[in-house]
Design an enzyme around this catalytic site. Structure first.
Site, PDB file in Angstrom:
ATOM      1  N   HIS A 241       0.804  -1.231   0.000  1.00 46.63           N
ATOM      2  CA  HIS A 241       0.000   0.000   0.000  1.00 46.63           C
ATOM      3  C   HIS A 241       0.840   1.286   0.000  1.00 46.63           C
ATOM      4  O   HIS A 241       0.680   2.161  -0.845  1.00 46.63           O
ATOM      5  CB  HIS A 241      -0.921   0.019   1.223  1.00 46.63           C
ATOM      6  CG  HIS A 241      -1.784  -1.184   1.352  1.00 46.63           C
ATOM      7  ND1 HIS A 241      -2.911  -1.381   0.595  1.00 46.63           N
ATOM      8  CD2 HIS A 241      -1.684  -2.283   2.146  1.00 46.63           C
ATOM      9  CE1 HIS A 241      -3.483  -2.523   0.918  1.00 46.63           C
ATOM     10  NE2 HIS A 241      -2.753  -3.092   1.858  1.00 46.63           N
TER      11      HIS A 241
HETATM   12  C1  BDR Z   1      -2.290   0.885   5.662  1.00 44.90           C
HETATM   13  O1  BDR Z   1      -2.437   0.393   6.992  1.00 44.90           O
HETATM   14  C2  BDR Z   1      -1.180   0.028   7.519  1.00 44.90           C
HETATM   15  O2  BDR Z   1      -1.285  -1.176   8.190  1.00 44.90           O
HETATM   16  C3  BDR Z   1      -0.223  -0.009   6.362  1.00 44.90           C
HETATM   17  O3  BDR Z   1       1.080   0.349   6.761  1.00 44.90           O
HETATM   18  C4  BDR Z   1      -0.809   0.981   5.385  1.00 44.90           C
HETATM   19  O4  BDR Z   1      -0.353   2.290   5.665  1.00 44.90           O
HETATM   20  C5  BDR Z   1      -3.050  -0.026   4.725  1.00 44.90           C
HETATM   21  O5  BDR Z   1      -4.399  -0.034   5.053  1.00 44.90           O
END
Ligand code: BDR
Ligand code: CA
Length: 316
Positions: A241
């Site tokens: 992500h």
């Molecule tokens: C986001 O949530 C976190 O766990 C990850 O680092 C990312 O920023 C994804 O939903």
């Protein structure tokens, strides 16, 4: 080539680690410093993780400023079940050689943005607490922010923590609302976009084949991330992500989206933390966010990320 000055606000997290390494390996960006926030892990851990990551990359001279230990109004929500006990499980990390830089992240954000000769881009990879605090402290800083690019939210894809909410927004919805309402250009990189930008199947093996500390650390973290994702989603590949958010800043030509009004639900019984996207512009509210919902060439995207990571191959 002129480089885009950026500050990275982060809560590492394996995908934050990839995002930071990508930014440091990308000649298009000039990283002015990092700020950390409580998110995937508590603040002390995310700050230590950020230090380990910049040191691994050979950029130990970069300042890492610790910020908010909790969201504006809510309790922290660490997620070791996703990221492991350290937040960056998957690699046997050397302890950080240095602690955080002196001074609170919010002071660093305000001072650096206001003092920079050209507008600064903020890359926001965790709950948006630090950014909201800085914008409240010094609203005049909007004049020298080029853009805020954040990973968070989901509209067409729903949420990954509740049916309606994505993690970063769910943890601090009030902060996200402040950021979206601040009057700065915002690019959102939500699940709608990151789920369209999955890493190639077994990308960890491709990374490992390069050898060297940086690539082996990336391979280990990727393998850890793949395992969690495969168990939860039943798919063979996973989106990184936060790295996708950095990529969207560097290579906008690989992404598609729409400028439209976006707000955050802070009070819903079932929908707290939901990003409400007026995709069809039905509210008559002003457009405040470029909402990315597609990646045109994920294979090319991950090839470019790999190339940037390889630039970091530390001497060993
Ligand atoms: C986001 O949530 C976190 O766990 C990850 O680092 C990312 O920023 C994804 O939903
Ligand atoms: Ca993150």
């Amino acid at each position: 080539m002129p480089r885009t000055p950026v500050i990275i606000d982060t809560d590492p997290g394996q995908d934050d680690a990839f995002a930071i390494l990508l930014a440091l390996g990308a000649p298009e960006l000039e990283v002015l410093g990092l700020t950390t926030v409580a998110g995937n892990m508590g603040l002390a851990q995310t700050t230590d993780n950020a230090r380990r990551i910049v040191e691994l990359a050979g950029h130990g001279d970069l300042a890492v400023h610790a910020g908010a230990p909790r969201p504006l109004l809510r309790a922290p929500r660490p997620v070791p079940e996703i990221h492991g006990d350290t937040g960056i499980d998957g690699w046997d990390w050397a302890p950080a050689r240095q602690g955080p830089a002196e001074g609170h992240a919010v002071d660093f954000l305000v001072r650096t943005v206001m003092g920079h000769p050209e507008p600064v881009t903020l890359i926001v990879l965790g709950p948006q607490t630090n950014i909201a605090m800085a914008l409240r402290r010094a609203p005049e800083m909007v004049d020298n922010i080029a853009r805020i690019v954040f990973m968070g939210g989901g509209y067409f894809e729903g949420g990954n923590m509740t049916p309606a909410a994505e993690y970063n927004i769910l943890v601090d919805p009030e902060a996200a609302r402040i950021v979206l309402g601040a009057g700065v250009p915002v690019t959102a990189v939500p699940l709608d976009c990151t789920h369209a930008a999955c890493a190639p199947v077994n990308w960890s093996a491709t990374l490992a084949a390069h050898g060297g500390e940086v690539m082996l650390a990336c391979a280990g973290m990727m393998e850890f991330f793949e395992r969690y994702g495969n168990a939860k989603y039943g798919t063979a590949s996973r989106p990184l992500h936060d790295a996708v958010a950095v990529a969207a800043l560097i290579w906008p030509e690989l992404f598609e989206g729409r400028l439209c009004p976006v707000d955050v639900e802070c009070a819903g019984e079932l929908t707290t933390g939901m990003t409400v996207v007026d995709w069809l512009r039905q509210t008559g509210k002003p457009d405040n966010c470029l909402w990315l919902n597609g990646c045109t060439d994920p294979a090319e995207l991950y090839r470019r990320i790999e190339t940037a990571l390889l630039r970091l191959r530390a001497p060993h």
